[in-house]
Design a protein around this motif. Structure first.
Motif, PDB file in Angstrom:
ATOM      1  N   LEU A 167       0.828  -1.205   0.000  1.00  0.00           N
ATOM      2  CA  LEU A 167       0.000   0.000   0.000  1.00  0.00           C
ATOM      3  C   LEU A 167       0.864   1.257   0.000  1.00  0.00           C
ATOM      4  CD1 LEU A 167      -2.670  -0.993   2.720  1.00  0.00           C
ATOM      5  CD2 LEU A 167      -2.722  -1.451   0.246  1.00  0.00           C
ATOM      6  N   GLY A 168       2.123   1.131  -0.410  1.00  0.00           N
ATOM      7  CA  GLY A 168       3.038   2.261  -0.314  1.00  0.00           C
ATOM      8  C   GLY A 168       3.663   2.680  -1.627  1.00  0.00           C
ATOM      9  N   ALA A 221       0.537  -5.292   5.874  1.00  0.00           N
ATOM     10  CA  ALA A 221       0.546  -4.309   4.792  1.00  0.00           C
ATOM     11  C   ALA A 221       1.726  -3.373   4.974  1.00  0.00           C
ATOM     12  CB  ALA A 221      -0.756  -3.511   4.766  1.00  0.00           C
ATOM     13  N   LYS A 222       2.247  -2.897   3.869  1.00  0.00           N
ATOM     14  CA  LYS A 222       3.270  -1.846   3.881  1.00  0.00           C
ATOM     15  C   LYS A 222       2.576  -0.548   3.523  1.00  0.00           C
ATOM     16  CE  LYS A 222       7.564  -2.370   2.758  1.00  0.00           C
ATOM     17  NZ  LYS A 222       8.835  -2.655   2.040  1.00  0.00           N
ATOM     18  N   LEU A 223       2.599   0.413   4.445  1.00  0.00           N
ATOM     19  CA  LEU A 223       1.830   1.654   4.294  1.00  0.00           C
ATOM     20  C   LEU A 223       2.737   2.874   4.400  1.00  0.00           C
ATOM     21  CD1 LEU A 223      -1.079   2.953   4.174  1.00  0.00           C
ATOM     22  CD2 LEU A 223      -0.946   3.077   6.679  1.00  0.00           C
ATOM     23  N   ASN A 224       2.597   3.792   3.438  1.00  0.00           N
ATOM     24  CA  ASN A 224       3.327   5.058   3.505  1.00  0.00           C
ATOM     25  C   ASN A 224       2.830   5.914   4.660  1.00  0.00           C
ATOM     26  OD1 ASN A 224       4.944   4.664   1.248  1.00  0.00           O
ATOM     27  ND2 ASN A 224       4.500   6.701   0.420  1.00  0.00           N
ATOM     28  N   ALA A 253      -0.596  -6.798  11.144  1.00  0.00           N
ATOM     29  CA  ALA A 253       0.446  -5.816  11.437  1.00  0.00           C
ATOM     30  C   ALA A 253       0.579  -4.866  10.254  1.00  0.00           C
ATOM     31  CB  ALA A 253       1.788  -6.495  11.716  1.00  0.00           C
ATOM     32  N   ILE A 254       1.128  -3.694  10.515  1.00  0.00           N
ATOM     33  CA  ILE A 254       1.458  -2.729   9.462  1.00  0.00           C
ATOM     34  C   ILE A 254       2.949  -2.446   9.527  1.00  0.00           C
ATOM     35  CG2 ILE A 254       1.191  -0.365   8.617  1.00  0.00           C
ATOM     36  CD1 ILE A 254      -1.660  -0.382   9.616  1.00  0.00           C
ATOM     37  N   GLU A 255       3.607  -2.524   8.366  1.00  0.00           N
ATOM     38  CA  GLU A 255       5.001  -2.077   8.256  1.00  0.00           C
ATOM     39  C   GLU A 255       4.980  -0.645   7.743  1.00  0.00           C
ATOM     40  OE1 GLU A 255       8.121  -4.739   6.675  1.00  0.00           O
ATOM     41  OE2 GLU A 255       8.506  -3.137   5.211  1.00  0.00           O
ATOM     42  N   LEU A 256       5.572   0.264   8.490  1.00  0.00           N
ATOM     43  CA  LEU A 256       5.503   1.686   8.196  1.00  0.00           C
ATOM     44  C   LEU A 256       6.664   2.091   7.298  1.00  0.00           C
ATOM     45  CD1 LEU A 256       4.589   2.783  11.810  1.00  0.00           C
ATOM     46  CD2 LEU A 256       3.047   2.747   9.835  1.00  0.00           C
ATOM     47  N   THR A 257       6.339   2.714   6.163  1.00  0.00           N
ATOM     48  CA  THR A 257       7.354   3.108   5.197  1.00  0.00           C
ATOM     49  C   THR A 257       7.118   4.556   4.782  1.00  0.00           C
ATOM     50  OG1 THR A 257       8.450   2.440   3.132  1.00  0.00           O
ATOM     51  CG2 THR A 257       6.039   2.248   3.207  1.00  0.00           C
ATOM     52  N   LEU A 323       2.955  -3.120  15.027  1.00  0.00           N
ATOM     53  CA  LEU A 323       3.615  -2.290  14.024  1.00  0.00           C
ATOM     54  C   LEU A 323       5.048  -2.765  13.814  1.00  0.00           C
ATOM     55  CD1 LEU A 323       2.425   1.298  15.068  1.00  0.00           C
ATOM     56  CD2 LEU A 323       1.477  -0.177  13.270  1.00  0.00           C
ATOM     57  N   ILE A 324       5.506  -2.651  12.573  1.00  0.00           N
ATOM     58  CA  ILE A 324       6.857  -3.049  12.193  1.00  0.00           C
ATOM     59  C   ILE A 324       7.634  -1.794  11.838  1.00  0.00           C
ATOM     60  CG2 ILE A 324       8.240  -4.453  10.608  1.00  0.00           C
ATOM     61  CD1 ILE A 324       5.589  -6.051  10.058  1.00  0.00           C
ATOM     62  N   LEU A 325       8.753  -1.551  12.533  1.00  0.00           N
ATOM     63  CA  LEU A 325       9.566  -0.368  12.275  1.00  0.00           C
ATOM     64  C   LEU A 325      10.611  -0.683  11.214  1.00  0.00           C
ATOM     65  CD1 LEU A 325      10.211   2.578  13.063  1.00  0.00           C
ATOM     66  CD2 LEU A 325      11.930   1.659  14.637  1.00  0.00           C
TER      67      LEU A 325
END
Length: 405
Positions: A167-168, A221-224, A253-257, A323-325
């Protein structure tokens, strides 16, 4: 009493138990010359699995042929499943889990090399392919969403432990989220609620498909958090999108990018901008264009450890879900900082490309430091075979794709 988790202790990611809290982030491998699994791709992921990561993420497994950023990428289809099954078995043999990053590149897709139509929120010109992406109709959007659900079914069939929905980076879903790119005036444009329909629809479709299959895999998901450009996705809007995704209940979980593959890629990577190396990967006249304008496109940002932490803490304060940093995780101190700040996992990219066994060495000796110097020349290597220029030589392009001649 210190309740901070040890980064090397097991942790639950949805229904999956990981042996520690360190994930290899999706980094495009450039190891599939015929869009099928190769020995090179298996080695690329087996080494960090043997080197101690809890889970490795395969990038980028497109949900359709037109959703690839270039024509050599794997896309989900029956012919690819046997090779992907060999890949997942090899990772499981090392005691690690494996995730499939699934997505559609949208305006980033290379319609020329894919020989397939690209879609975007509006008609959009891609200078790398010298082609326009078509403005997606409602039927096109539904097809892309359905393709994500189908990809999740294929991932289960191939033995993956998780899927990561992209999603990023201004790919399809992220382009709809961006007010800079998405200039539509229909039900998918205008308000954030409308612009978020595609991302939310993808997640819900994948979750329904996973539940229907009855095989417990994690859905992330990878989210901006931000595009890093004026008028693009802001942290405020992204945080609201994340809250909706949490309320929808589709993600584990969400991986924040951060950053945009279209307008500001270095906002994610930080460090040196390898303009010369990128230009060298293309033929004239594109090579000349990159050399002349590359400094504007590849804007440099200084590297520091945990460089996305400031924005990520805003999300940690407002969300309850794991959350994934990501971003600047190279040593034990930074991993411990992430745990102290309440993050459930850390994701690593370039440091593991340089040293696939880094995690085992850090676990044995907390003073170990990565050799990665963030010159980012590995980024330009995606046009041949992704590798670290400091520690590795690219493998010869003689690999035979499994299931092909």
């Amino acid at each position: 009493m210190n309740t901070q988790p040890n980064v090397f202790t097991p942790a639950k990611l949805g229904p999956v138990t990981l042996r520690n809290r360190i994930i290899k982030a999706a980094t495009f491998e450039a190891a599939t010359p015929n869009a099928l699994v190769t020995d090179d791709l298996i080695t690329y992921h087996r080494l960090p699995a043997a080197g101690g990561v809890a889970m490795t993420t395969v990038a980028y497994l497109a949900v359709s042929p037109g959703g690839r950023t270039e024509g050599k990428q794997i896309w989900w289809r029956p012919e690819a499943i046997a090779g992907l099954g060999e890949l997942t078995a090899a990772i499981h043999a090392e005691g690690a889990a494996i995730s499939a990053q699934i997505g559609h590149a949208g305006p980033v897709a290379n319609a020329r090399s894919n020989k397939a139509k690209a879609y975007a929120p509006v008609r959009f010109f891609n200078p790398l392919s010298m082609r326009f992406a078509k403005k997606a109709t409602k039927d096109d959007i539904n097809d892309v969403i359905d393709a994500h659900a189908n990809a999740a079914r294929f991932a289960i069939q191939a033995g993956f432990d998780a899927v990561e929905i992209h999603l990023g980076h201004n790919y399809f879903a992220s382009a709809f989220l961006s007010p800079l790119i998405n200039r539509r005036d229909d039900e998918f444009g205008g308000s954030l609620e409308n612009r978020a329909k595609v991302a939310r629809g993808m997640v819900q479709a994948v979750r329904r498909a996973v539940e229907a299959e009855g095989t417990p895999i994690a859905v992330t998901a990878k989210l901006n958090m931000t595009d890093g450009v004026r008028g693009g996705i802001s942290t405020e809007e992204s945080l609201q999108t994340a809250k909706w995704l949490e309320e929808d209940g589709g993600l584990d979980a969400i991986e924040l990018t951060a950053g945009s593959s279209l307008v500001n890629p270095m906002y994610l990577f930080r460090g040196d901008a390898p303009v010369k190396e990128f230009a060298g990967a293309f033929k004239p006249p594109l090579r000349w264009g990159i050399r002349m304008t590359g400094k504007k496109f590849f804007r440099e940002y200084p590297y520091r450890e945990a460089y996305l932490l400031r924005d990520a803490k805003l999300f940690r304060a407002e969300l309850k879900m794991p959350l994934i940093l990501l971003g600047g995780i190279t040593n034990r101190e930074t991993m411990d900082l992430a745990m102290a700040e309440g993050f459930d996992f850390v994701a690593m990219g370039r440091a593991l490309l340089a040293e696939p066994d880094l995690i085992n060495r850090i676990q044995a000796d907390a003073s170990v430091r990565s050799v990665c110097n963030h010159n980012n020349q590995c980024m330009a290597a995606i046009y041949s075979r992704t590798h670290c220029v400091l520690t590795q030589s690219p493998l010869q392009s003689s690999s035979v794709s499994r299931g092909s001649t």
